[in-house]
Design a protein around this motif. Structure first.
Motif, PDB file in Angstrom:
ATOM      1  N   THR A  79       0.992  -1.255   0.018  1.00  0.00           N
ATOM      2  CA  THR A  79       0.097  -0.027  -0.061  1.00  0.00           C
ATOM      3  C   THR A  79       1.008   1.185   0.172  1.00  0.00           C
ATOM      4  N   GLU A  80       0.374   2.366  -0.184  1.00  0.00           N
ATOM      5  CA  GLU A  80       1.038   3.702  -0.076  1.00  0.00           C
ATOM      6  C   GLU A  80       2.070   3.736   1.387  1.00  0.00           C
ATOM      7  N   SER A  81       1.576   3.039   2.363  1.00  0.00           N
ATOM      8  CA  SER A  81       2.251   3.277   3.606  1.00  0.00           C
ATOM      9  C   SER A  81       3.548   2.250   3.782  1.00  0.00           C
ATOM     10  N   SER A  85      -0.733  -5.131   1.042  1.00  0.00           N
ATOM     11  CA  SER A  85      -2.221  -4.710   0.480  1.00  0.00           C
ATOM     12  C   SER A  85      -3.075  -5.740   1.074  1.00  0.00           C
ATOM     13  N   TYR A 419       7.148  13.084  -0.070  1.00  0.00           N
ATOM     14  CA  TYR A 419       6.839  13.454  -1.449  1.00  0.00           C
ATOM     15  C   TYR A 419       8.020  13.499  -2.553  1.00  0.00           C
ATOM     16  N   TRP A 426       3.523  10.996  -4.161  1.00  0.00           N
ATOM     17  CA  TRP A 426       3.938  10.451  -2.948  1.00  0.00           C
ATOM     18  C   TRP A 426       4.430   9.320  -3.033  1.00  0.00           C
ATOM     19  N   GLU A 428       5.522   7.862  -0.068  1.00  0.00           N
ATOM     20  CA  GLU A 428       4.920   7.223   1.295  1.00  0.00           C
ATOM     21  C   GLU A 428       3.992   8.025   2.037  1.00  0.00           C
ATOM     22  N   ARG A 429       2.730   7.584   2.557  1.00  0.00           N
ATOM     23  CA  ARG A 429       1.837   8.570   2.974  1.00  0.00           C
ATOM     24  C   ARG A 429       1.171   7.735   4.162  1.00  0.00           C
ATOM     25  N   LYS A 431       2.246   6.310   6.989  1.00  0.00           N
ATOM     26  CA  LYS A 431       2.963   5.355   7.494  1.00  0.00           C
ATOM     27  C   LYS A 431       3.022   5.730   9.047  1.00  0.00           C
TER      28      LYS A 431
END
Length: 515
Positions: A79-81, A85, A419, A426, A428-429, A431
């Motif tokens: 996932t983004e973090s 998933s 960012y 991004w 990482e977001r 986290k």
């Protein structure tokens, strides 16, 4: 060995490798390949073999470090973090089971690193080789996938395969016995054995699945993905990134209630030591607003009007530059309307990163960024760029690198963001990286994921007396770990006092990651 549960997955031909490349006829492949033949791996043998399961699939992997394994990108995605998933469970060494806490994909291969939520202690990892497979070499290929007769076998299976050819990162394999890798073997290890020791060189990627349960394909052979040349990439992600700080140390500026500005230097900022250069006198006055250090000696001042004789209204942004050899220059007005950052509500919702970007949470709860252009002497975009929305959930943001932000919720949860300004995306977001950070009145950083927190109580490292202290932390994003804490478990105490200042800020380019 199965790559999923329920009905057999439809065979999908996704790769065709020509005879000129593989020296063995056309080899097409379906994703996620157990060994249709071979032998069951006895308990206690090759303990590094890993079974990975989620709600929708099962696959294989290899433990290469007590906390890390390698597997196929078709097995785990992030996932983004950086979390998996799908909730994923790993079993290694027959008895050790752990959840997957983090997934890192290799940008050019069907390979991911997966970090375990708890180390697989007592299980011997497999060494990653550094020599490429060679045509004609025999590799042992193992996995937990389907066999010729079992949908979900009780034991992993292993079989010898011959390297038919190598092209780039792909290794074509075949077996004289006609066995293939099957569904559920994706990410399983291909290893050579030398002197009784296994050495990982590739991971199972695709196969015709000849001889696998419910497969009628007559063609045979498969493709492995090399990992023998990924040592640098693996090391980069499983070992904390080294940190280097300026020769003198990290410049830390304190603005006191009388408007005086002081410059300290933390000489051991990289490791949280107690070596400081302490000033004997202030180097400025009238600093009653919001002080923010930038790179290259830049100091941003969200100005607070001091008197009727002061021509600058509150909220004027001034840009100063300080040099240890020549003193102050600049002081020009470069913006207006910044008065909200003089209020307690917004004072910690503004920060500067190592590239001199000013990040702020505005009155519409947007995360905005302003970038100063040294060549033109003005802003790249005078109205700022919106990076994200919904940032009212955070009461503090701290830049700690190039585009790196640590954001705190009022309840103390800390989150890391990064960012990429090259790709405008991004990395990482959201986290989660910690809790309990509400004890600090202010969090600031000299860069390199180093954080200082002030406003909490502790024990002075010099006198042993209780009182307000300054705490030091260093986070390693690649390993998701923090540098060891002090005796109280709340960071390393590197100073006492630091509670009477209006604001404290560190030059954000003082420290950088060097790995």
């Amino acid at each position: 060995m199965t790559h999923g549960r329920g009905k057999p997955a439809r065979r999908t031909r996704i790769t065709v490798l020509t005879a000129t490349v593989l020296a063995g006829g056309l080899l097409a492949a379906t994703p996620a390949v157990a060994v249709s033949g071979g032998t069951a791996v006895p308990a206690g043998t090759h303990p590094f073999l890993a079974r990975i399961t989620t709600a929708t699939k099962a696959c294989s992997g290899a433990l290469i470090d007590p906390s890390w394994l390698l597997t196929s990108a078709s097995c785990l995605t992030a996932t983004e973090s950086g979390a998996s998933s799908e909730a994923a469970t790993v079993t290694v060494g027959d008895t050790v089971t752990a959840k997957v806490a983090k997934v890192v994909r290799n940008p050019g291969r069907d390979v991911v690193l997966a970090k375990l939520a708890a180390p697989a202690t007592g299980v011997a990892p497999v060494a990653v080789g550094s020599t490429a497979p060679q045509a004609g070499e025999t590799l042992q290929v193992a996995g937990f996938g389907r066999t010729a007769t079992d949908w979900v076998p009780a034991r992993p299976r292993v079989a010898p395969f011959t390297v038919a050819g190598v092209q780039g990162s792909s290794v074509a394999i075949s077996s004289a016995d006609g066995v293939d890798t099957c569904k559920g073997d994706a990410g399983g290890p291909a290893f050579r054995v030398s002197g009784g020791t296994a050495e990982l060189v590739a991971l199972s990627s695709t196969s015709w699945q000849h001889g696998c349960l419910d497969v009628t394909e007559t063609r045979q052979g498969g493709t492995e993905t090399r990992v023998d040349d990924l040592g640098g990439w693996i090391h980069q992600h499983i070992v904390p990134t080294p940190v280097s700080c300026a020769a003198a140390g990290a410049a830390i500026w304190t603005a006191r209630s009388d408007g005086s500005l002081w410059r300290y230097v933390h000489s051991s900022a990289a490791d949280g030591g107690l070596t400081w250069t302490t000033p004997n006198a202030p180097i400025g006055s009238g600093w009653t607003g919001r002080t923010l250090a930038g790179k290259g000696g830049v100091i941003w001042d969200v100005h607070r009007n001091n008197s009727a004789a002061d021509p600058n209204p509150s909220g004027t942004l001034k840009r100063w530059v300080y040099s240890t050899s020549t003193g102050w220059s600049g002081g020009n007005d470069v913006g207006s309307g910044w008065a909200r950052y003089l209020t307690p509500e917004y004072a910690n919702r503004i920060t500067v990163d190592q590239q001199n970007r000013i990040f702020m949470i505005d009155d519409q709860n947007r995360l905005k960024v302003y970038l100063w252009n040294d060549a033109t002497g003005w802003w790249v975009n005078g109205v700022g760029d919106v990076l994200d929305t919904g940032w009212d959930r955070f009461d503090s943001i701290t830049a700690a690198g190039d585009g790196v932000l640590y954001a705190r919720k009022p309840t103390g949860e800390l989150f890391r963001f990064q960012y990429d300004f090259t790709t405008s995306a991004w990395v990482e977001r959201n986290k989660p990286v910690g809790v309990g950070w509400q004890m600090f009145s202010e969090i600031f950083s000299p860069g390199a994921d180093i954080l200082y927190g002030r406003g909490s109580n502790g024990t002075s490292p010099w006198t042993g007396q209780p009182g307000p202290v300054l705490r030091w932390y260093r986070h390693s994003d690649n390993t998701d770990t923090w540098a060891p804490s002090g005796p109280d478990g709340m960071g390393v105490t590197v100073g006492s006092g630091w509670s009477a200042e209006v604001h404290v800020t560190a030059a954000p380019d003082s420290c950088k990651l060097t790995g």
